[in-house]
Scaffold this active site. Structure first.
Site, PDB file in Angstrom:
ATOM      1  N   ASN A   1       0.846  -1.314  -0.090  1.00  0.00           N
ATOM      2  CA  ASN A   1      -0.031   0.087   0.039  1.00  0.00           C
ATOM      3  C   ASN A   1       0.975   1.208  -0.021  1.00  0.00           C
ATOM      4  O   ASN A   1       1.917   1.325   0.517  1.00  0.00           O
ATOM      5  CB  ASN A   1      -1.023   0.003   1.310  1.00  0.00           C
ATOM      6  CG  ASN A   1      -2.070  -1.037   1.131  1.00  0.00           C
ATOM      7  OD1 ASN A   1      -2.382  -1.519   0.100  1.00  0.00           O
ATOM      8  ND2 ASN A   1      -2.688  -1.135   2.236  1.00  0.00           N
TER       9      ASN A   1
ATOM     10  N   ASN B   1      -4.766 -10.542  17.069  1.00  0.00           N
ATOM     11  CA  ASN B   1      -4.825  -9.742  18.369  1.00  0.00           C
ATOM     12  C   ASN B   1      -5.987 -10.303  19.224  1.00  0.00           C
ATOM     13  O   ASN B   1      -6.793 -11.137  18.620  1.00  0.00           O
ATOM     14  CB  ASN B   1      -4.713  -8.462  17.986  1.00  0.00           C
ATOM     15  CG  ASN B   1      -6.078  -7.847  17.277  1.00  0.00           C
ATOM     16  OD1 ASN B   1      -7.007  -8.356  17.382  1.00  0.00           O
ATOM     17  ND2 ASN B   1      -5.978  -6.710  16.453  1.00  0.00           N
TER      18      ASN B   1
ATOM     19  N   THR C   1      -1.874 -11.481  20.235  1.00  0.00           N
ATOM     20  CA  THR C   1      -0.943 -10.255  20.913  1.00  0.00           C
ATOM     21  C   THR C   1      -2.059  -9.539  21.807  1.00  0.00           C
ATOM     22  O   THR C   1      -3.431  -9.449  21.427  1.00  0.00           O
ATOM     23  CB  THR C   1      -0.766  -9.449  19.777  1.00  0.00           C
ATOM     24  OG1 THR C   1      -1.873  -9.007  18.895  1.00  0.00           O
ATOM     25  CG2 THR C   1       0.512 -10.178  19.022  1.00  0.00           C
TER      26      THR C   1
ATOM     27  N   GLY D   1      -1.827  -6.360  23.329  1.00  0.00           N
ATOM     28  CA  GLY D   1      -1.302  -4.728  23.580  1.00  0.00           C
ATOM     29  C   GLY D   1      -0.528  -4.858  24.567  1.00  0.00           C
ATOM     30  O   GLY D   1       0.853  -5.355  24.646  1.00  0.00           O
TER      31      GLY D   1
ATOM     32  N   ASP E   1       2.423  -5.742  12.815  1.00  0.00           N
ATOM     33  CA  ASP E   1       3.074  -6.483  11.603  1.00  0.00           C
ATOM     34  C   ASP E   1       4.363  -6.416  11.902  1.00  0.00           C
ATOM     35  O   ASP E   1       5.028  -7.505  11.353  1.00  0.00           O
ATOM     36  CB  ASP E   1       2.944  -5.309  10.251  1.00  0.00           C
ATOM     37  CG  ASP E   1       1.695  -5.272  10.098  1.00  0.00           C
ATOM     38  OD1 ASP E   1       0.593  -5.840  10.161  1.00  0.00           O
ATOM     39  OD2 ASP E   1       1.193  -4.057   9.507  1.00  0.00           O
TER      40      ASP E   1
ATOM     41  N   GLY F   1       5.223   6.307  11.783  1.00  0.00           N
ATOM     42  CA  GLY F   1       5.612   5.896  10.355  1.00  0.00           C
ATOM     43  C   GLY F   1       5.161   4.406  10.435  1.00  0.00           C
ATOM     44  O   GLY F   1       4.608   3.562  11.402  1.00  0.00           O
TER      45      GLY F   1
END
Length: 292
Positions: A10, A180, A206, A208, A240, A275
């Site tokens: 993307n 997650n 996951t 957090g 990711d 980013g």
């Protein structure tokens, strides 16, 4: 060995805002940047920066040639990324609030126009013991997983964004499922089963700020990996990065707990940066940060 990533590419349009917009609210962004993103591209960059060999299987439109060049610069094998003249490159509009939380709208574009021939041509170069990793931002996941299993590859599936039909089709071929806590709840609700009953031998969830947990279903055990406390700047791409480092660690022969520890460090460092793919840390960054 090697990693093969059937993944999205993307163009990320990132807007810095004071807070995430409420329904009907218009906000003025304090800053705007454009960069490389997509769950697939993020994972490929993370895998490469974790010192594993990765080949990306994907597609872009004519305006996305720079994203392929960027992946190549980061050490990703781009030989199986097609340029489709009649498709737009996938892109995401991302709003990032001052507290680091984000809101994302994605247009799939060329990511959903990958053909079985493209996937087959790429995996024909794979070897038994290699790893295939996939997400839910492309098509052909079931086909790729089926081919990979026939060739003796390990299949790692990051079930995001969550799609019940896509997950159901890929689970029978999955060796390691990564998702997650919210996605785990959605999956159990749809399947009407506990995670340990899905037939997947290994599952990482996951959590957090609570870290992650590993369900070694084959052994009947569950292990918690605590998070590393850091000051969060931007959560975009952190999951990711975690998954990419986990896959790279396993590809390099690490035991699961060692790979999880490395992935936890990478994910923690990632949330301290603004980013996506362009700021994913490498191994030296992690060593210099001395996170523990």
């Amino acid at each position: 060995m090697a990693v093969w990533n059937l993944g999205s590419i993307n163009i990320d349009n990132v807007y810095r805002v004071s807070h995430l917009p409420a329904p009907g609210e218009t906000l003025h962004a304090a800053d705007y940047t454009q960069g490389l993103g997509g769950k697939g591209a993020n994972m490929s960059v993370a895998i490469a920066r974790a010192a594993a060999r990765v080949t990306h299987i994907g597609a872009v439109g004519p305006a996305g040639s720079w994203t392929v060049e960027r992946l190549l610069e980061y050490g990703v094998d781009t030989g199986h990324i097609a340029t489709l003249g009649d498709q737009a490159t996938g892109h995401a509009n991302i709003s990032v609030a001052e507290d680091g939380e984000n809101q994302i709208v994605v247009f799939s574009g060329a990511n959903k126009s990958i053909t079985e021939d493209m996937v087959g041509a790429a995996l024909s170069d794979a070897a038994a013991g290699d790893i295939l990793v996939m997400q839910n931002e492309t098509n052909c996941q079931k086909y790729a997983a089926k081919i990979a299993k026939a060739l003796g590859l390990q299949v790692v599936y990051a079930a995001a964004p969550f799609d019940a039909d896509a997950v159901a089709k890929v689970l029978p071929y999955t060796d390691l499922l990564v998702l997650n806590e919210v996605e785990a709840g959605q999956l159990m609700a749809v399947m009407k089963k506990e995670l340990s009953e899905l037939g997947v031998p290994s599952i990482v969830v996951t959590l957090g700020s609570e870290g992650s947990k590993w369900l070694d279903v084959s052994a009947g055990s569950e292990t918690h990996m605590p998070a590393i406390p850091v000051t969060t700047v931007d959560t975009t791409g952190a999951g990711d990065t975690f998954t990419g480092y986990l896959v790279a660690g396993l590809d390099r022969g690490m035991p699961m707990l060692q790979a999880l520890a490395l992935a936890t460090q990478a994910g923690a460092l990632m949330v301290t940066r603004q980013g996506t793919a362009d700021v994913i840390p490498d191994l030296k960054d992690i060593e210099d940060a001395r996170l523990a």
